[in-house]
Design a protein around this motif. Structure first.
Motif, PDB file in Angstrom:
ATOM      1  N   UNK A  18     -22.261  69.769   0.600  1.00 19.04           N
ATOM      2  CA  UNK A  18     -21.315  69.953  -0.501  1.00 19.04           C
ATOM      3  C   UNK A  18     -21.680  69.085  -1.697  1.00 19.04           C
ATOM      4  N   UNK A  19     -22.089  67.833  -1.441  1.00 19.32           N
ATOM      5  CA  UNK A  19     -22.343  66.895  -2.533  1.00 19.32           C
ATOM      6  C   UNK A  19     -23.358  67.387  -3.554  1.00 19.32           C
ATOM      7  N   UNK A  20     -24.576  67.702  -3.141  1.00 19.95           N
ATOM      8  CA  UNK A  20     -25.558  68.189  -4.128  1.00 19.95           C
ATOM      9  C   UNK A  20     -25.137  69.480  -4.806  1.00 19.95           C
ATOM     10  N   UNK A  21     -24.504  70.389  -4.055  1.00 17.66           N
ATOM     11  CA  UNK A  21     -24.062  71.644  -4.669  1.00 17.66           C
ATOM     12  C   UNK A  21     -22.990  71.380  -5.722  1.00 17.66           C
ATOM     13  N   UNK A  22     -22.051  70.515  -5.402  1.00 19.11           N
ATOM     14  CA  UNK A  22     -20.980  70.157  -6.342  1.00 19.11           C
ATOM     15  C   UNK A  22     -21.579  69.552  -7.600  1.00 19.11           C
ATOM     16  N   UNK A  23     -22.392  68.496  -7.422  1.00 20.50           N
ATOM     17  CA  UNK A  23     -22.932  67.788  -8.584  1.00 20.50           C
ATOM     18  C   UNK A  23     -23.815  68.706  -9.421  1.00 20.50           C
ATOM     19  N   UNK A  24     -24.691  69.459  -8.777  1.00 18.34           N
ATOM     20  CA  UNK A  24     -25.580  70.338  -9.529  1.00 18.34           C
ATOM     21  C   UNK A  24     -24.839  71.408 -10.298  1.00 18.34           C
ATOM     22  N   UNK A  25     -23.812  72.014  -9.673  1.00 12.63           N
ATOM     23  CA  UNK A  25     -23.064  73.073 -10.336  1.00 12.63           C
ATOM     24  C   UNK A  25     -22.285  72.541 -11.535  1.00 12.63           C
ATOM     25  N   UNK A  26     -21.645  71.381 -11.386  1.00 12.64           N
ATOM     26  CA  UNK A  26     -20.843  70.837 -12.491  1.00 12.64           C
ATOM     27  C   UNK A  26     -21.737  70.391 -13.642  1.00 12.64           C
ATOM     28  N   UNK A  27     -22.877  69.783 -13.326  1.00 13.06           N
ATOM     29  CA  UNK A  27     -23.795  69.380 -14.392  1.00 13.06           C
ATOM     30  C   UNK A  27     -24.298  70.598 -15.166  1.00 13.06           C
ATOM     31  N   UNK A  28     -24.622  71.662 -14.464  1.00 17.71           N
ATOM     32  CA  UNK A  28     -25.112  72.867 -15.134  1.00 17.71           C
ATOM     33  C   UNK A  28     -24.053  73.493 -16.025  1.00 17.71           C
ATOM     34  N   UNK A  29     -22.804  73.471 -15.575  1.00 10.40           N
ATOM     35  CA  UNK A  29     -21.744  74.167 -16.312  1.00 10.40           C
ATOM     36  C   UNK A  29     -21.067  73.285 -17.355  1.00 10.40           C
ATOM     37  N   UNK A  30     -20.783  72.014 -16.985  1.00 12.92           N
ATOM     38  CA  UNK A  30     -19.971  71.161 -17.855  1.00 12.92           C
ATOM     39  C   UNK A  30     -20.669  69.883 -18.328  1.00 12.92           C
ATOM     40  N   UNK A  31     -21.787  69.527 -17.711  1.00 12.10           N
ATOM     41  CA  UNK A  31     -22.519  68.349 -18.163  1.00 12.10           C
ATOM     42  C   UNK A  31     -22.331  67.135 -17.265  1.00 12.10           C
ATOM     43  N   UNK A  32     -23.136  66.097 -17.573  1.00 15.02           N
ATOM     44  CA  UNK A  32     -23.170  64.861 -16.786  1.00 15.02           C
ATOM     45  C   UNK A  32     -21.823  64.141 -16.776  1.00 15.02           C
ATOM     46  N   UNK A  33     -21.183  64.018 -17.918  1.00  9.85           N
ATOM     47  CA  UNK A  33     -19.931  63.259 -18.017  1.00  9.85           C
ATOM     48  C   UNK A  33     -18.835  63.885 -17.156  1.00  9.85           C
ATOM     49  N   UNK A  34     -18.712  65.181 -17.191  1.00 14.31           N
ATOM     50  CA  UNK A  34     -17.689  65.848 -16.383  1.00 14.31           C
ATOM     51  C   UNK A  34     -17.981  65.709 -14.904  1.00 14.31           C
ATOM     52  N   UNK A  35     -19.255  65.747 -14.536  1.00 12.75           N
ATOM     53  CA  UNK A  35     -19.621  65.576 -13.135  1.00 12.75           C
ATOM     54  C   UNK A  35     -19.191  64.199 -12.631  1.00 12.75           C
ATOM     55  N   UNK A  36     -19.461  63.147 -13.399  1.00 14.26           N
ATOM     56  CA  UNK A  36     -19.065  61.791 -13.000  1.00 14.26           C
ATOM     57  C   UNK A  36     -17.544  61.683 -12.874  1.00 14.26           C
ATOM     58  N   UNK A  37     -16.829  62.276 -13.814  1.00 14.26           N
ATOM     59  CA  UNK A  37     -15.366  62.231 -13.770  1.00 14.26           C
ATOM     60  C   UNK A  37     -14.834  62.972 -12.537  1.00 14.26           C
ATOM     61  N   UNK A  38     -15.404  64.116 -12.215  1.00 12.92           N
ATOM     62  CA  UNK A  38     -14.932  64.881 -11.058  1.00 12.92           C
ATOM     63  C   UNK A  38     -15.154  64.122  -9.752  1.00 12.92           C
ATOM     64  N   UNK A  39     -16.279  63.425  -9.642  1.00 14.47           N
ATOM     65  CA  UNK A  39     -16.523  62.629  -8.441  1.00 14.47           C
ATOM     66  C   UNK A  39     -15.561  61.448  -8.361  1.00 14.47           C
ATOM     67  N   UNK A  40     -15.222  60.871  -9.504  1.00 13.23           N
ATOM     68  CA  UNK A  40     -14.244  59.786  -9.513  1.00 13.23           C
ATOM     69  C   UNK A  40     -12.869  60.252  -9.048  1.00 13.23           C
ATOM     70  N   UNK A  41     -12.461  61.435  -9.492  1.00 12.87           N
ATOM     71  CA  UNK A  41     -11.176  61.984  -9.050  1.00 12.87           C
ATOM     72  C   UNK A  41     -11.192  62.252  -7.549  1.00 12.87           C
TER      73      UNK A  41
END
Length: 561
Positions: free
Chosen positions: A505-528
């Motif tokens: 799940x981890x790599x799929x989550x991070x890769x998908x969010x970075x592709x769609x919304x960018x690095x900053x959103x990916x970091x925020x989603x993992x923090x939540x």
């Protein structure tokens, strides 16, 4: 020379069935078993990571895959490993708990790993490479389920947290050095040089797993060595023993009631075996009334009636049952035995919470595999060596895992697990600051990754020990619930499933969010995700917090009373 070494090795592992194995004390010691399992974990992950730099070459040069399809098949091979690990972990745990030996499944897992490495080394088709990765996943499932269960069998609950800390170190070191050594050896020694190193490590692992002796096997020999030699009694001993038996039948005036035949004719009937004499209720020390019966003591020269307590007429407890608690435990035990151990385990809120936390911790750690190398390449222009070294700050804090495990052994897993998730949240969110190149940004990235590594280490080690704590608690309240062999392998099989799911799940989550919304959103989603996971960790780790609060409240009320 090699012949003498081989003969010495087989002399060590082969023993006379009538004599204890050579070096039994050392081969069954906690230190040696812990070393064996640490090497097994290191070997498994090392062989997983060492071929990462080699896979693209094997796909293009040996399997004939086109350059444009390499990324796709690399992802497939990663997913196949995780899927095999996820599917086989509970099966391996179930079979391991049925087995009479932990060492045998470990050896089977090692042979599976050796076969997988051979297929990956000499494979020329996609099918062979995929099959090799499948076998690697199955081998990993065996090592993690059986190996961790063996550690629990060896050290018990009191030290399991600290021991799991050493397992975390083995895992982290292998994750760190495997890709680096794989790349360096591939550049200097070529394709087969990487696999020569892999087979050398497998040989070391085979020796350790073969030489190791389980604690329960060693205990059998120790009991035989300590058993006293019993000889027949002498005439004087027989006479003394007869005298002691005769004296033991003499009545105790404090506990028996002497009744002469002239005073009570019913006693004579009981003396010849007609049963107990009913008697009126007698008061007990606490003021309640207990029914008693009088039995005639088998003494030929005196008529003695011994008073024995009997259950009340309204009691459902049999005379030999100490309390109603045992009856409820027996009912619970009977219910547990009608269900498979896996079902009993999955009905535990505490275990489900531990599995969820393990999945999240694994996802938070594995997410960076998909995005961090590309990020440092984009911002700093780093190549494969730099992309590998950037994981060093994330992995180094795991060397403090034994300290965290010792803390959880003493104070429980609730505090470190929940604090670890909360502590990881700000560092995950602050990683959004790494947005451009420069030396200052490199420093910020390394510091934040190191802090994140500390937080995830605080979470991981207590979770490994929490599985053992859960089974110990269930066995303590309902002895024999999981049978003689227990269910540690199945429990760690479930834990391994959750960890493998997080790795997917981890790599799929991070890769998908970075592709769609960018690095900053990916970091925020993992923090939540991290801060939300602290809630079940706090509520259910070490048991439902409401019950503990109620017990504490009850204790305070009793103290005040």
């Amino acid at each position: 020379m090699s012949g003498h070494i081989t003969q010495g090795f087989f002399a060590l592992v082969r023993s006379d069935p009538d004599r204890p194995p050579p070096l039994l004390k050392h081969r069954s010691s906690k230190g040696f078993i812990l070393t064996t399992i640490c090497v097994a974990v290191f070997t498994d992950i090392f062989l997983y990571g060492i071929i990462v730099p080699v896979v693209p070459f094997a796909l293009t040069k040996r399997a004939g895959v086109a350059e444009k399809d390499v990324q796709h098949w690399v992802s497939v091979l990663l997913a196949v490993y995780g899927a095999a690990l996820l599917a086989s972990a509970p099966v391996c745990g179930f079979l391991a708990d049925l087995s009479t030996s932990r060492r045998l499944p470990l050896l089977v897992g090692l042979l599976t790993l050796a076969g997988a490495t051979l297929m990956l080394c000499f494979g020329h088709t996609i099918a062979v490479l995929v099959a090799g990765r499948l076998l690697q996943g199955i081998s990993a499932a065996i090592v993690w389920t059986v190996g961790l269960a063996l550690l629990v069998d060896t050290v018990g609950q009191k030290e399991i947290g600290q021991v799991m800390g050493y397992i975390s170190i083995s895992m982290s070191v292998s994750i760190l050095v495997a890709p680096l050594l794989g790349g360096v050896v591939y550049d200097r020694g070529g394709y087969f040089g990487v696999y020569y190193m892999a087979f050398a490590l497998i040989i070391v692992d085979i020796i350790l797993r073969t030489v190791m002796i389980e604690k329960k096997v060693a205990c059998k020999w120790e009991k035989q060595d300590q058993a006293p030699v019993i000889s027949g009694p002498s005439e004087r001993e027989k006479a003394a023993s007869s005298s002691q038996r005769r004296d033991s039948w003499l009545p105790n005036p404090d506990s028996v009631l002497h009744v002469t035949l002239s005073e009570n004719k019913v006693a004579r009937r009981c003396a010849v075996g007609d049963g107990p004499i009913p008697e009126a209720p007698l008061p007990t020390d606490n003021g309640s009334v207990a029914l008693t019966s009088k039995r005639i003591s088998p003494i030929s020269n005196a008529d003695t009636i011994v008073e024995e307590p009997e259950p009340g007429p309204d009691s459902n407890i049999p005379p030999d049952c100490p309390s109603q608690v045992e009856s409820s435990s027996a009912a619970m035990l009977k219910e547990g035995r009608t269900r498979p151990p896996v079902v009993v385990l999955l009905s535990s809120r505490r275990l489900l919470s531990a599995l969820y936390c393990a999945l999240v911790q694994s996802a938070l750690l594995a997410a960076w595999d998909a995005v961090l190398p590309l990020r440092v390449n984009k911002l700093f222009g780093w190549r494969s060596l730099g992309a590998g070294l950037i994981f060093l700050p994330l992995v180094l804090p795991s060397f403090f895992a034994p300290v965290v495990g010792a803390f959880s052994d003493r104070y429980g897993s609730r505090l470190p697990t929940s604090i670890g998730f909360l502590l990881a949240t700000p560092f995950l969110v602050l990683l959004r600051m790494v947005s451009h190149g420069g030396r200052a940004q490199v420093v910020i990235l390394c510091v934040l990754l190191a802090c994140l590594g500390v937080a995830l280490t605080i979470v991981m080690t207590p979770l490994l020990a929490e599985v053992a704590y859960i089974l110990e608690a269930k066995e303590k309240h309902h002895p024999g619930l999981f049978g003689q062999k227990g269910a540690y392998a199945q429990a760690y099989g479930l834990f391994n499933m959750a960890f493998a799911a997080g790795m997917l799940v981890g790599p799929l989550w991070a890769g998908a969010v970075v592709d769609k919304q960018g690095w900053a959103t990916m970091c925020l989603s993992l923090g939540i995700l991290s801060v939300v996971s602290a809630i079940p960790a706090f509520l259910f780790t070490n048991g439902w917090i409401g019950e503990q609060w109620q017990r504490g409240k009850k204790g305070e009320d009793q103290g005040q009373a």
